[in-house]
Write a protein that holds these residues in place. Structure first.
Motif, PDB file in Angstrom:
ATOM      1  N   ARG A 149      38.564 -44.109  25.645  1.00  0.00           N
ATOM      2  CA  ARG A 149      39.142 -45.302  25.028  1.00  0.00           C
ATOM      3  C   ARG A 149      38.102 -46.414  24.909  1.00  0.00           C
ATOM      4  O   ARG A 149      38.091 -47.163  23.934  1.00  0.00           O
ATOM      5  CB  ARG A 149      40.336 -45.775  25.843  1.00  0.00           C
ATOM      6  CG  ARG A 149      41.543 -44.863  25.746  1.00  0.00           C
ATOM      7  CD  ARG A 149      42.720 -45.431  26.480  1.00  0.00           C
ATOM      8  NE  ARG A 149      43.162 -46.667  25.879  1.00  0.00           N
ATOM      9  CZ  ARG A 149      44.136 -47.436  26.387  1.00  0.00           C
ATOM     10  NH1 ARG A 149      44.729 -47.078  27.515  1.00  0.00           N
ATOM     11  NH2 ARG A 149      44.495 -48.548  25.768  1.00  0.00           N
ATOM     12  N   GLN A 150      37.182 -46.535  25.943  1.00  0.00           N
ATOM     13  CA  GLN A 150      36.139 -47.561  25.887  1.00  0.00           C
ATOM     14  C   GLN A 150      35.195 -47.286  24.732  1.00  0.00           C
ATOM     15  O   GLN A 150      34.812 -48.197  23.987  1.00  0.00           O
ATOM     16  CB  GLN A 150      35.367 -47.597  27.216  1.00  0.00           C
ATOM     17  CG  GLN A 150      34.265 -48.644  27.265  1.00  0.00           C
ATOM     18  CD  GLN A 150      34.809 -50.062  27.122  1.00  0.00           C
ATOM     19  OE1 GLN A 150      35.936 -50.342  27.526  1.00  0.00           O
ATOM     20  NE2 GLN A 150      34.006 -50.948  26.543  1.00  0.00           N
ATOM     21  N   GLU A 151      34.769 -46.006  24.604  1.00  0.00           N
ATOM     22  CA  GLU A 151      33.884 -45.644  23.498  1.00  0.00           C
ATOM     23  C   GLU A 151      34.577 -45.884  22.155  1.00  0.00           C
ATOM     24  O   GLU A 151      33.964 -46.393  21.206  1.00  0.00           O
ATOM     25  CB  GLU A 151      33.481 -44.177  23.637  1.00  0.00           C
ATOM     26  CG  GLU A 151      32.596 -43.909  24.859  1.00  0.00           C
ATOM     27  CD  GLU A 151      32.310 -42.431  25.045  1.00  0.00           C
ATOM     28  OE1 GLU A 151      32.935 -41.619  24.304  1.00  0.00           O
ATOM     29  OE2 GLU A 151      31.497 -42.064  25.916  1.00  0.00           O
ATOM     30  N   ASP A 152      35.813 -45.496  22.117  1.00  0.00           N
ATOM     31  CA  ASP A 152      36.563 -45.728  20.875  1.00  0.00           C
ATOM     32  C   ASP A 152      36.679 -47.214  20.586  1.00  0.00           C
ATOM     33  O   ASP A 152      36.615 -47.653  19.428  1.00  0.00           O
ATOM     34  CB  ASP A 152      37.959 -45.117  20.992  1.00  0.00           C
ATOM     35  CG  ASP A 152      37.909 -43.593  21.007  1.00  0.00           C
ATOM     36  OD1 ASP A 152      36.875 -43.037  20.590  1.00  0.00           O
ATOM     37  OD2 ASP A 152      38.910 -42.973  21.439  1.00  0.00           O
ATOM     38  N   LYS A 153      36.794 -48.018  21.669  1.00  0.00           N
ATOM     39  CA  LYS A 153      36.932 -49.468  21.483  1.00  0.00           C
ATOM     40  C   LYS A 153      35.659 -50.064  20.927  1.00  0.00           C
ATOM     41  O   LYS A 153      35.699 -50.925  20.031  1.00  0.00           O
ATOM     42  CB  LYS A 153      37.287 -50.128  22.815  1.00  0.00           C
ATOM     43  CG  LYS A 153      37.552 -51.634  22.712  1.00  0.00           C
ATOM     44  CD  LYS A 153      37.983 -52.183  24.054  1.00  0.00           C
ATOM     45  CE  LYS A 153      38.330 -53.659  23.929  1.00  0.00           C
ATOM     46  NZ  LYS A 153      37.234 -54.483  23.390  1.00  0.00           N
ATOM     47  N   GLU A 154      34.476 -49.617  21.455  1.00  0.00           N
ATOM     48  CA  GLU A 154      33.208 -50.142  20.958  1.00  0.00           C
ATOM     49  C   GLU A 154      33.037 -49.791  19.474  1.00  0.00           C
ATOM     50  O   GLU A 154      32.607 -50.630  18.677  1.00  0.00           O
ATOM     51  CB  GLU A 154      32.069 -49.568  21.793  1.00  0.00           C
ATOM     52  CG  GLU A 154      32.053 -50.082  23.232  1.00  0.00           C
ATOM     53  CD  GLU A 154      30.989 -49.404  24.082  1.00  0.00           C
ATOM     54  OE1 GLU A 154      30.327 -48.474  23.548  1.00  0.00           O
ATOM     55  OE2 GLU A 154      30.828 -49.788  25.247  1.00  0.00           O
ATOM     56  N   LYS A 160      33.176 -51.524  13.848  1.00  0.00           N
ATOM     57  CA  LYS A 160      33.795 -51.335  12.524  1.00  0.00           C
ATOM     58  C   LYS A 160      34.606 -52.557  12.141  1.00  0.00           C
ATOM     59  O   LYS A 160      34.605 -52.990  10.981  1.00  0.00           O
ATOM     60  CB  LYS A 160      34.695 -50.099  12.574  1.00  0.00           C
ATOM     61  CG  LYS A 160      35.235 -49.685  11.218  1.00  0.00           C
ATOM     62  CD  LYS A 160      35.984 -48.372  11.332  1.00  0.00           C
ATOM     63  CE  LYS A 160      36.493 -47.936   9.978  1.00  0.00           C
ATOM     64  NZ  LYS A 160      37.224 -46.647  10.062  1.00  0.00           N
ATOM     65  N   GLU A 161      35.240 -53.153  13.128  1.00  0.00           N
ATOM     66  CA  GLU A 161      36.055 -54.339  12.865  1.00  0.00           C
ATOM     67  C   GLU A 161      35.179 -55.512  12.441  1.00  0.00           C
ATOM     68  O   GLU A 161      35.542 -56.300  11.561  1.00  0.00           O
ATOM     69  CB  GLU A 161      36.869 -54.684  14.107  1.00  0.00           C
ATOM     70  CG  GLU A 161      37.838 -55.838  13.898  1.00  0.00           C
ATOM     71  CD  GLU A 161      38.613 -56.175  15.158  1.00  0.00           C
ATOM     72  OE1 GLU A 161      39.707 -56.747  15.027  1.00  0.00           O
ATOM     73  OE2 GLU A 161      38.115 -55.862  16.260  1.00  0.00           O
ATOM     74  N   LYS A 162      33.957 -55.649  13.096  1.00  0.00           N
ATOM     75  CA  LYS A 162      33.040 -56.749  12.762  1.00  0.00           C
ATOM     76  C   LYS A 162      32.594 -56.650  11.316  1.00  0.00           C
ATOM     77  O   LYS A 162      32.601 -57.644  10.566  1.00  0.00           O
ATOM     78  CB  LYS A 162      31.831 -56.708  13.706  1.00  0.00           C
ATOM     79  CG  LYS A 162      30.851 -57.847  13.486  1.00  0.00           C
ATOM     80  CD  LYS A 162      29.692 -57.770  14.461  1.00  0.00           C
ATOM     81  CE  LYS A 162      28.705 -58.901  14.231  1.00  0.00           C
ATOM     82  NZ  LYS A 162      27.568 -58.818  15.176  1.00  0.00           N
ATOM     83  N   ARG A 178      33.029 -58.399   5.575  1.00  0.00           N
ATOM     84  CA  ARG A 178      33.409 -58.111   4.179  1.00  0.00           C
ATOM     85  C   ARG A 178      34.623 -58.958   3.767  1.00  0.00           C
ATOM     86  O   ARG A 178      34.683 -59.494   2.660  1.00  0.00           O
ATOM     87  CB  ARG A 178      33.746 -56.631   4.028  1.00  0.00           C
ATOM     88  CG  ARG A 178      32.530 -55.729   4.122  1.00  0.00           C
ATOM     89  CD  ARG A 178      32.936 -54.264   4.067  1.00  0.00           C
ATOM     90  NE  ARG A 178      33.623 -53.980   2.819  1.00  0.00           N
ATOM     91  CZ  ARG A 178      34.238 -52.813   2.573  1.00  0.00           C
ATOM     92  NH1 ARG A 178      34.235 -51.866   3.498  1.00  0.00           N
ATOM     93  NH2 ARG A 178      34.829 -52.633   1.406  1.00  0.00           N
ATOM     94  N   ILE A 179      35.523 -59.096   4.677  1.00  0.00           N
ATOM     95  CA  ILE A 179      36.711 -59.888   4.375  1.00  0.00           C
ATOM     96  C   ILE A 179      36.343 -61.355   4.180  1.00  0.00           C
ATOM     97  O   ILE A 179      36.868 -62.029   3.280  1.00  0.00           O
ATOM     98  CB  ILE A 179      37.743 -59.737   5.509  1.00  0.00           C
ATOM     99  CG1 ILE A 179      38.311 -58.312   5.509  1.00  0.00           C
ATOM    100  CG2 ILE A 179      38.870 -60.757   5.358  1.00  0.00           C
ATOM    101  CD1 ILE A 179      39.204 -58.018   6.696  1.00  0.00           C
TER     102      ILE A 179
END
Length: 577
Positions: free
Chosen positions: A436-441, A446-448, A453-454
């Motif tokens: 979950r930590q790796e997925d979070k990073e 990806k969110e940044k 872009r937004i």
């Protein structure tokens, strides 16, 4: 004490209903009023439970019910019969009515002619045939429901006295009335019911007497008396209402159980014991609940044969229909007995399958010693019922204790298992936490990018919105200017319209004045001419010269255009020539 009796057949003729019952049983002389004298005086000799009166004739009611269910009236039959070929026409209306029960009559004739050592059975079939014939061919289905018999009344009188018997008979009437009004009875008899009454039988015992018209329009659009088909339809509907989608299979399961019960009871008559025996209705339905899934098929009990094609169908449907009615009456009787504080328990007797008359039945009981042992049996049954209740209560407590213990053992087992699996679960949780930590990073990165872009798109949108706002302001100003210009134009247009109206009015006025002047000029011309006619010649000639600027010899020439205003001026102001 007590034993439910449910007797049915096509015996009804109306000669034992309503006022005919009173007349037939000679209530006036009190021959059959052995126990009615203990009832209150306001208790009627015949208690009508249905929406009928004591004066109603059962045969008339039956024909009316048959018409409601689809049988043709005599006028309707006459029209339909005339349309049929001569070979297929009925001779008269009575032949048509008789055909409605032709199948039933053939069965009764066949049964009455069968070889048997028991004449009472044959007599039963013959009685039904005679009743149908007496009704003009219409078969009326009748039922009798008893809770007790005269022996029960005698025992109550002997042991507890008159007040106890009065209360007991009131309990009977209330129980039978409640049963008649119960949902199950209404479901089984509602649409076919003709009438229902509480009577006193020959021996003095009270009973519920009902009559039904078991007829329907079949698939050939023909009205027929079909008791088995109607009973099966009502049973299936009750099972569907009770068990939902599984209702029809539950119906076949109970039919199968009924077949098993019937077969084993027949074997038991000549044997000491049987592997399968059910007497009590309560036991039957408990067995049904436990074993229903074992034989939920309409072919299970009949060696692969469909139940609809089985010769056992009629008997089994009748048995199951009667069992449901009897069990409903039994449950109501137990509740009412508690309410009234009377003793009542259902006695399931053993039968050897032989039908007997009243006298033969009483003689058989005396032969077996049942009449002398009645009180002892009643006490034993009462004690047996109490023992059964205690046994059931003890069984319930024991089962409850076993269930609690089983639950506690299971809980301990689960606790041990939980401790063993807790470590495995922790390891799994740690691995899951790392993933979950790796997925979070990865998600944050990806969110940044997505946020950047937004943000860029939002800036472009804001710039575009700013330009659109400027464009909008410019358009608003132009629109405002156009609006003002339109208002001015409208005002100018209104002014022009007003000016045009004024000019038109002036033009009209000038035209009118011009017309008036012309008219006056012509008038003055005539006046000048006429005045000149009467002037002396010495004056006339200068006058005309003054007017026309020349001498005119003939003043009567109207074609000269006179100048009216000059003539008027001359006439009014310058007559002194």
């Amino acid at each position: 004490m007590g034993a439910i009796t449910n007797s049915n057949g096509f015996y009804t003729t109306g000669k034992d209903d309503g006022k005919n019952h009173i007349k037939r049983h000679n209530y006036e002389n009190g021959n059959e009023q052995t126990f009615r004298k203990y009832d209150d005086e306001n208790i009627g000799q015949v208690l009508e439970l249905s929406k009928t009166t004591i004066e109603d004739d059962t045969r008339n009611l039956a024909y009316k019910k048959a018409y409601e269910l689809g049988m043709k009236t005599e006028s309707e039959w006459a029209i339909a019969n005339a349309k049929r070929s001569s070979k297929r026409q009925d001779a008269d209306y009575s032949e048509y009515v008789a055909k409605t029960a032709s199948s039933l009559v053939n069965q009764l004739k066949k049964a009455s002619g069968a070889k048997t050592d028991d004449n009472s059975k044959s007599n039963k079939f013959i009685q039904q045939l005679n009743a149908i014939k007496s009704n003009g061919g219409l078969a009326i289905y009748g039922s009798l429901y008893y809770l007790s018999n005269a022996e029960d009344y005698e025992a109550i009188l002997e042991e507890k006295g008159e007040d106890a018997l009065k209360l007991y008979r009131e309990f009977e009437r209330d129980t039978l009335k409640t049963f008649y009004e119960s949902p199950k009875y209404r479901a089984f008899h509602g649409e076919t019911e003709i009438r229902a009454e509480i009577h006193t039988a020959e021996g003095g015992s009270q009973h519920l007497q009902t009559s039904d018209l078991m007829g329907e329009v079949n698939s050939r659009n023909t009205f027929r008396i079909s008791p088995i088909a109607i009973k099966e339809r009502k049973l299936k509907q009750w099972y569907r209402d009770t068990y939902g989608n599984a209702g029809e299979m539950r119906y076949y399961a109970d039919i199968h159980l009924e077949a098993m019960t019937k077969n084993e009871n027949q074997k038991k008559r000549g044997a000491e014991s049987a592997k399968f025996e059910i007497k009590a209705d309560r036991d039957f339905f408990e067995e049904s609940d436990q074993r229903a899934s074992d034989f939920m098929s309409d072919e299970y009990a009949f060696s692969g044969m469909s139940f609809d094609k089985s010769p056992l169908k009629g008997d089994l449907v009748n048995r199951l229909f009667r069992r449901h009615e009897n069990y409903a009456l039994e449950l109501i009787a137990y509740d009412k007995a508690k309410e009234y504080g009377v003793e009542w328990s259902r006695e399931y007797g053993r039968s050897d399958g032989v039908y007997r008359s009243k006298e033969a039945y009483q003689a058989k009981r005396k032969e077996l010693g049942l009449d002398k042992a009645y009180k002892r049996k009643d006490e034993a049954l009462g004690q047996s019922y109490q023992d059964k209740e205690k046994e059931l209560e003890a069984t319930y407590k024991r089962k409850e204790k076993e269930l609690v213990q089983s639950y506690q053992d299971k809980e301990k087992e689960l606790e041990t298992s939980y401790s063993d699996k807790e470590y495995e679960l922790d390891s799994v949780l740690q691995f899951v936490a790392k993933e979950r930590q790796e997925d979070k990073e990865a998600y944050d990165s990806k969110e940044k990018k997505l946020n950047e872009r937004i943000a860029a798109r939002e800036a472009a949108v804001r710039l575009r919105e700013s330009k659109l706002d400027d464009k909008k302001s410019e358009l608003d100003a132009k629109e405002k200017n156009i609006t003002i210009r339109e208002a001015n134009a409208t005002t100018k247009e209104d002014e022009n319209k007003a000016e045009s109206a004024r000019l038109s009015a002036r033009e009209t006025s000038v035209t009118e004045r011009e017309t008036l002047v012309t008219t006056r000029e012509k008038l003055l011309q005539k006046v000048v001419v006429r005045v000149a006619m009467f002037m002396p010649e010495s004056i006339r000639r200068p006058f005309m010269k003054k007017v026309y600027g020349k001498f005119v010899d003939d003043p009567l020439l109207d074609h000269y255009e006179l100048k009216a205003y000059e003539a008027k001026h001359i006439i009014e102001n310058d007559l002194d020539l």
